[in-house]
Each structure stands twice: as C-alpha cells, then as structure tokens.
Design a protein around this motif. Sequence first.
Motif, short mmCIF file in Angstrom:
data_model
loop_
_atom_site.label_atom_id
_atom_site.label_comp_id
_atom_site.label_asym_id
_atom_site.label_seq_id
_atom_site.Cartn_x
_atom_site.Cartn_y
_atom_site.Cartn_z
N LEU A 123 0.85 -1.19 0.00
CA LEU A 123 0.00 0.00 0.00
C LEU A 123 0.88 1.23 0.00
O LEU A 123 1.90 1.28 0.69
CB LEU A 123 -0.88 0.04 1.25
CG LEU A 123 -2.09 -0.88 1.34
CD1 LEU A 123 -2.79 -0.65 2.67
CD2 LEU A 123 -3.05 -0.64 0.20
N THR A 124 0.50 2.26 -0.76
CA THR A 124 1.19 3.54 -0.69
C THR A 124 0.27 4.64 -1.18
O THR A 124 -0.32 4.55 -2.25
CB THR A 124 2.51 3.52 -1.49
OG1 THR A 124 3.12 4.82 -1.43
CG2 THR A 124 2.30 3.14 -2.94
N TRP A 125 0.11 5.69 -0.36
CA TRP A 125 -0.73 6.83 -0.71
C TRP A 125 -0.01 7.73 -1.71
O TRP A 125 1.21 7.84 -1.70
CB TRP A 125 -1.06 7.65 0.53
CG TRP A 125 -1.96 6.98 1.51
CD1 TRP A 125 -1.59 6.20 2.57
CD2 TRP A 125 -3.39 7.05 1.56
NE1 TRP A 125 -2.68 5.78 3.28
CE2 TRP A 125 -3.81 6.29 2.67
CE3 TRP A 125 -4.36 7.68 0.78
CZ2 TRP A 125 -5.15 6.13 3.02
CZ3 TRP A 125 -5.69 7.53 1.13
CH2 TRP A 125 -6.09 6.78 2.23
N HIS A 126 -0.78 8.39 -2.55
CA HIS A 126 -0.23 9.37 -3.48
C HIS A 126 0.32 10.56 -2.69
O HIS A 126 -0.31 11.02 -1.74
CB HIS A 126 -1.31 9.84 -4.45
CG HIS A 126 -0.79 10.59 -5.63
ND1 HIS A 126 -0.42 11.92 -5.56
CD2 HIS A 126 -0.54 10.21 -6.92
CE1 HIS A 126 0.00 12.32 -6.75
NE2 HIS A 126 -0.06 11.29 -7.58
N PRO A 127 1.51 11.09 -3.05
CA PRO A 127 2.12 12.15 -2.23
C PRO A 127 1.48 13.52 -2.35
O PRO A 127 1.66 14.35 -1.45
CB PRO A 127 3.56 12.19 -2.76
CG PRO A 127 3.47 11.68 -4.16
CD PRO A 127 2.38 10.65 -4.15
N THR A 128 0.73 13.80 -3.43
CA THR A 128 0.20 15.16 -3.60
C THR A 128 -1.30 15.23 -3.85
O THR A 128 -1.90 16.29 -3.66
CB THR A 128 0.91 15.88 -4.76
OG1 THR A 128 0.66 15.17 -5.98
CG2 THR A 128 2.41 15.98 -4.53
N ALA A 129 -1.93 14.16 -4.31
CA ALA A 129 -3.35 14.18 -4.66
C ALA A 129 -4.19 13.59 -3.53
O ALA A 129 -3.86 12.54 -2.98
CB ALA A 129 -3.61 13.42 -5.96
N ARG A 130 -5.29 14.25 -3.22
CA ARG A 130 -6.15 13.80 -2.13
C ARG A 130 -6.83 12.46 -2.45
O ARG A 130 -7.35 12.25 -3.54
CB ARG A 130 -7.23 14.86 -1.87
CG ARG A 130 -8.06 14.61 -0.62
CD ARG A 130 -9.33 15.46 -0.59
NE ARG A 130 -9.07 16.86 -0.81
CZ ARG A 130 -8.79 17.74 0.15
NH1 ARG A 130 -8.71 17.33 1.39
NH2 ARG A 130 -8.59 19.01 -0.14
N ASN A 131 -6.79 11.55 -1.45
CA ASN A 131 -7.59 10.32 -1.44
C ASN A 131 -7.18 9.27 -2.48
O ASN A 131 -7.92 8.32 -2.70
CB ASN A 131 -9.08 10.63 -1.63
CG ASN A 131 -9.70 11.26 -0.40
OD1 ASN A 131 -9.16 11.14 0.69
ND2 ASN A 131 -10.81 11.95 -0.57
N ILE A 132 -6.01 9.42 -3.11
CA ILE A 132 -5.58 8.39 -4.06
C ILE A 132 -4.65 7.41 -3.35
O ILE A 132 -3.64 7.80 -2.77
CB ILE A 132 -4.88 9.01 -5.29
CG1 ILE A 132 -5.91 9.76 -6.13
CG2 ILE A 132 -4.20 7.93 -6.13
CD1 ILE A 132 -5.37 10.34 -7.41
N LEU A 133 -5.01 6.14 -3.40
CA LEU A 133 -4.27 5.07 -2.73
C LEU A 133 -3.91 4.00 -3.74
O LEU A 133 -4.76 3.57 -4.52
CB LEU A 133 -5.13 4.48 -1.61
CG LEU A 133 -4.55 3.28 -0.84
CD1 LEU A 133 -3.31 3.70 -0.04
CD2 LEU A 133 -5.61 2.69 0.11
#
Length: 390
Positions: A85-95
Amino acid sequence: KSINSLPISLLYGPTGRVDKNIPLVTGHTAPVLDIDWCPHNDNVIASASEDTTVMVWQIPDYIPMRNLTEPVVTLEGHSKRVGILTWHPTARNILLSAGGDNVIILWNVGTGEALLTLDDLHTDLIYNVCWNHNGSLFVTTCKDKHLRIIDPRQHLVVAEKFKPHEGARPVRAIFMADGKVFTTGFSKMSERQLALWDLEPIALQEMDTSNGIYLCGKGDSSIRYFEITDEAPYVHYLSTYSSKEPQRGMGFMPKRGLDVSKCEIARFFKLHERKCEPIGYDRSTKDDLYPDTPGPEPALEADEWLSGKDAEPILVSLRDGYVPVKNRELKVTKRTSWTAGPPRATAKPRSALEELLEEIRSLRQTVQAHEKRISDLENKLWPVSPNGTD
C-alpha cells in the motif's frame, strides 16, 4: 508476525507494554500484510490483507473503549492477497495497492472506486512500489528481475532496467527527490549492494540540498545512514546505529512528527517480537536540519490528477515545530448512476449475488453509523467515568 488487527495504543503512545485488554483496530479476516498512514490526514490509515481487501480506517483522537471493527471504506478488486500500500504524495484520497495477482490498482478512497487498474505490466510478484516527488510516476521492482518506471495515467512503462542487481533475492527501489532511483539488492555471491541510477527518460531538476538514506534489513540489528550528493562517489557513508536485538520490521516517522526542540532529525519505530521501540536521531545544532517538508494539505484533487495535472507537494516550515491540524473526518461518497458521468460500458443486469452484496454494503454502512454514534457517546462519558463506573 502478521496479525489481523493493530493495538490502538500503538497509534497513540505512550511507549511500554500494551495492556492485553487494549481495544484493537480489527476487521480483516486474514493477516494484515501492510499499513500506510495517509499523508494528508493524520487520523486515516489504510491496511492490506491476505483476505484480498484493502480497508481504510478513521482513527479518533481519543482511545475508544471498544474495538474498531468497521472501516470507513473497504476496497475490493484484487483476486489474491494484497501486500503493498502507498498513498499518493500530492493528490487527495488516491491510494495505490499491489497484490499477489501481479496487479496494481489506484483507488479513489473518497468514492470507494478503482480509478486505474494496471494488470499487464508485471509478469510476476511485485516486490515494492514507490512514488516520485510529485506523484507523476512510480518505480516498481518485481520477481521477474525488472525495475520499471511507470506512468500510471498513460498505462505505460517509460523506463526499464533488467537485473539492477545480479542476485536472486528481492530488490527494493525508491525515488530520490531529484528524480534518480536508489536500489538495494544482492550480488551473485549474496553480498549486499546499493546503487544509484539515472534512468532515462526521467526529467531531472537541480536540487540545492542532498538526500539522506537510512538502510536497515529484517533480521539485522543495525541501521546505516548514507548521504547522496552530486559529487563522486555520490553515495557517502555517514554512520551506523547498532543494538543487540534484531528488528522484525521498521517504521519511519514523517518529518513533521519530529521533536524540533530536541534537534531530532529522524525517528524510527523498531518492531521486536513483543514490543515496538522508538529510535531517535538527534543533532546538537539546528543549522540546516529542517528544510521545508511536505505538509498535510494535498496539492491536487483525485480528479485533477487523473485528468493529467501534476503539482509539487505543499510544503510547511518546521522552524518553530509542527502544529497538527484539526482532526478531519474522511468522507466517502459512493458514485451513483447520475453522478458518475457517462458509463464506461453497457450495464449488465444485476445478478442475485450482486444484489446481495449491495445489501451487505448497505448494512455495513448502517452498522458503521451506529458504531460512530456509540463511540461519540462513549467519548463524551469518558471524562466523567474513565473506569466505566459512576
């Protein structure tokens, strides 16, 4: 050790032995394989499991009196276990999630839907995934011995390296802030190696600061610290932290969670067999230790990123320490036929199974709403009767 739940005390502190009756974050039906805190909401954590699902949890600011059993949203799309799992560093709510089915899925957590599915770029098990600085690309390593730089919105491998390390053991790769790629692996003789790559056609930008790298391995009892610069030999060894007990795993605190007043420059959470030990790196001076670091505000909305827009992270100053923002509740709005836009394909008649699954999802939402109401009431009662007595 893989577990199905996470003690809530580990999310709050303090350090020390965890009470056997401490509430848990539990919901998966099989071991949890990976977790990742949301970079834009300190109260949101995602978990991936052998049960093929990804769950996103809202952690309250107080310690609840009962287990958290209902996630804010459950993301279902993988056919085998989900290990990354890794969240997007700049865009809201993108996983981003990667599974044992060799598939990478990018989710919009705010709507609970899969935005992109990359199912034909990897021929074997994916070892690790790391976004670049602004989230326009990510790097992957794979059991097929290929390192790939991927543009997910174009569904395209833009650069590739076969056997960055000759050994048969897994390779790991991360993006540096300047666009270069740093890898760790093994030689044919199983000797540990590290490498710095400038893979074309990655666009590079000049940076006026160097990069620090901490390396640790499962089963090791040491952490090595390196600095990467533009001058040969490029990767410079600095120091080693050693202890008697080997680590089972290691977590890393974001820069904005450090104690600036104590000149803390890094903090790890070392997982032992029966405890989690915080390890801090301190310096005696603050000079040049705290450049601006990515803050909690996203630079883009999910739809903006999906449409092709990129943006650098919104930075915050750590000069006087970081003040956390107020707890923000993660809201999930399921798209309906009149909000989702033009259909991507002709809709098929719903089967009895699909109708049953929809009813189960509706019941889950109802139970979740009741659980939240109960937790809120318990939180109000907690200051009056912390031991559950009048």
